[in-house]
Design a protein around this motif. Sequence first.
Motif, PDB file in Angstrom:
ATOM      1  N   SER A  97       0.830  -1.211   0.000  1.00  0.00           N
ATOM      2  CA  SER A  97       0.000   0.000   0.000  1.00  0.00           C
ATOM      3  C   SER A  97       0.862   1.259   0.000  1.00  0.00           C
ATOM      4  O   SER A  97       0.560   2.226  -0.700  1.00  0.00           O
ATOM      5  CB  SER A  97      -0.926   0.007   1.220  1.00  0.00           C
ATOM      6  N   THR A 131      -3.896   1.469   4.882  1.00  0.00           N
ATOM      7  CA  THR A 131      -3.695   0.509   3.814  1.00  0.00           C
ATOM      8  C   THR A 131      -4.876   0.567   2.845  1.00  0.00           C
ATOM      9  O   THR A 131      -5.910   1.130   3.158  1.00  0.00           O
ATOM     10  CB  THR A 131      -3.527  -0.921   4.380  1.00  0.00           C
ATOM     11  N   TYR A 132      -4.687  -0.019   1.673  1.00  0.00           N
ATOM     12  CA  TYR A 132      -5.788  -0.125   0.717  1.00  0.00           C
ATOM     13  C   TYR A 132      -6.634  -1.357   1.045  1.00  0.00           C
ATOM     14  O   TYR A 132      -6.122  -2.375   1.520  1.00  0.00           O
ATOM     15  CB  TYR A 132      -5.263  -0.263  -0.716  1.00  0.00           C
TER      16      TYR A 132
END
Length: 99
Positions: free
Chosen positions: A32, A72-73
Amino acid sequence: MPNLIKYSFSATIWQYDGPNGWYFVSLPQDISKEIRENLKWQEEGWGRLKATAQIQNQEWKTAIWFDTKQNTYLLPLKAAIRTKCKLEKDQVIEVSVFL
């Protein structure tokens, strides 16, 4: 897929605990961080970044979303994909994301 960057990783499926909670996998923070450093300029509203995802032999157009709380993604897992791949909450899966 021309000129796309592929990120592959293992992740645990989790469910958002709101009403009709969606299922997600969180991308590893190191991946990420690299994506955010290089592709943040391509993000749309709310940290949305268009992507293609692949689990097992299923590939679909989707988006990953940056979650500032987790840093984070997140990749949402549609019901159709979960059904086709027989995926369940808390299962560890192999995922590829193409950006």
